[in-house]
Motif scaffolding. Structure first.
Motif, PDB file in Angstrom:
ATOM      1  N   LYS A 193       0.770  -1.273   0.070  1.00 35.18           N
ATOM      2  CA  LYS A 193      -0.004   0.045  -0.200  1.00 35.18           C
ATOM      3  C   LYS A 193       0.943   1.194   0.014  1.00 35.18           C
ATOM      4  N   ASN A 230      -6.922  -1.991 -10.581  1.00 36.25           N
ATOM      5  CA  ASN A 230      -7.086  -2.962  -9.794  1.00 36.25           C
ATOM      6  C   ASN A 230      -6.315  -3.860  -9.043  1.00 36.25           C
ATOM      7  N   LYS A 232      -4.487  -5.256  -5.743  1.00 38.28           N
ATOM      8  CA  LYS A 232      -4.933  -5.641  -4.535  1.00 38.28           C
ATOM      9  C   LYS A 232      -3.757  -5.988  -3.595  1.00 38.28           C
ATOM     10  N   GLU A 233      -3.971  -6.411  -2.099  1.00 37.90           N
ATOM     11  CA  GLU A 233      -2.852  -6.788  -1.321  1.00 37.90           C
ATOM     12  C   GLU A 233      -2.207  -7.866  -1.815  1.00 37.90           C
ATOM     13  N   GLY A 236      -4.017 -11.094  -1.758  1.00 33.18           N
ATOM     14  CA  GLY A 236      -5.323 -11.062  -2.487  1.00 33.18           C
ATOM     15  C   GLY A 236      -6.492 -10.407  -2.092  1.00 33.18           C
ATOM     16  N   ASP A 237      -6.381  -9.922  -0.878  1.00 34.80           N
ATOM     17  CA  ASP A 237      -7.528  -9.013  -0.115  1.00 34.80           C
ATOM     18  C   ASP A 237      -7.453  -7.683  -0.920  1.00 34.80           C
ATOM     19  N   PRO A 238      -8.789  -7.091  -0.978  1.00 36.93           N
ATOM     20  CA  PRO A 238      -8.961  -5.723  -1.728  1.00 36.93           C
ATOM     21  C   PRO A 238      -7.792  -4.724  -0.894  1.00 36.93           C
ATOM     22  N   MET A 239      -7.331  -3.838  -1.457  1.00 32.51           N
ATOM     23  CA  MET A 239      -6.494  -2.709  -0.807  1.00 32.51           C
ATOM     24  C   MET A 239      -7.603  -1.625  -0.530  1.00 32.51           C
ATOM     25  N   GLU A 240      -7.749  -1.340   0.806  1.00 33.01           N
ATOM     26  CA  GLU A 240      -8.887  -0.415   1.105  1.00 33.01           C
ATOM     27  C   GLU A 240      -8.238   1.080   1.555  1.00 33.01           C
TER      28      GLU A 240
END
Length: 244
Positions: A193, A230, A232-233, A236-240
């Motif tokens: 991130k 698109n 992601k972490e 595979g998790d969404p980067m929020e």
């Protein structure tokens, strides 16, 4: 006989009193001379304004090259304050590396060949250049610097002659990524991130010193960049990003 003894005691007392007074005068003269020759002194500024109403004493500054993607050198400027009359010409001062409090090696940093305090200024800076080398991947190192008196300057306030830098090239959370930054702007820290924040905001290095508006802009730029690419972490998790 008794009168003679008493008279001699009076003479001895008078001689001792005179000797004591002479020593006191010599001591005062010496103190005045030393004070006169140390009419200018220097100290490191250790206090940083953290808000409109608060200051924080900073004893150690920290850097990780992992937070500065693509950079091979970083420069930190320590502020030095002058006590006494402003200088009429650039004047050399002395700073040393405190070996007993330093683990950094000479290939990991560099200092100016000559340290000069500028004429007509009440404050100046000492630039210290940190160098990205492979050994910083394995460990964190410290560099401690100390102002020492020379023929031009004495030392200022007690406890303000040393400064320290802690630096590495490890994947560690930046000091500026506080709980407030997590809750209000960027969400939970991850190295990926951080790389994304840097990629989405050209020239970005830190949240320190930024206004709320600037912080919000960085968070929203990052959020848009994540959606557009698109991202992601690593797991595979969404980067929020919590900012709306």
């Amino acid at each position: 006989i008794v009168a003679g003894i008493m008279k001699n005691k009076d003479r001895i007392y008078t001689l001792l009193l005179g000797l004591f007074a002479a020593l006191c005068l010599e001591s005062c003269d010496k103190q005045e001379i030393e004070t006169y020759h140390a009419d200018r002194s220097l100290f490191f500024e250790r206090w940083k304004q953290t808000s409109a109403t608060a200051r924080e004493r900073i004893d150690t500054v920290g850097y990780s090259f992992s937070h500065y993607v693509g950079e091979t050198e970083l420069t930190h400027e320590f502020q030095i304050k002058l006590i006494g009359a402003l200088l009429e010409e650039d004047t050399e001062y002395k700073v040393i590396v405190v070996d007993s409090l330093t683990t950094a090696t000479e290939d990991q940093y560099s200092l100016p060949k000559k340290t000069m305090f500028r004429k007509g200024e009440a404050s100046d800076v000492l630039p210290v250049t940190l160098k990205k080398v492979p050994s910083l991947k394995d460990k964190q190192v410290y560099l401690t610097l100390r102002l020492v008196a020379n023929e031009n300057f004495g030392l200022g306030y007690t406890g303000y002659s040393d400064v320290k830098i802690r630096f590495n090239d490890q994947n560690v959370i930046p000091l500026w990524w506080t709980q407030e930054v997590t809750d209000a702007y960027l969400g939970k820290y991850s190295f990926k991130k951080l790389e994304t924040v840097i990629a989405a905001n050209e020239g970005f290095t830190t949240f320190e010193g930024l206004s709320d508006t600037e912080k919000r802009k960085i968070a929203l730029n990052t959020k848009a960049y994540i959606l557009a690419n698109n991202i992601k972490e690593e797991n595979g998790d969404p980067m929020e990003i919590p900012m709306y």
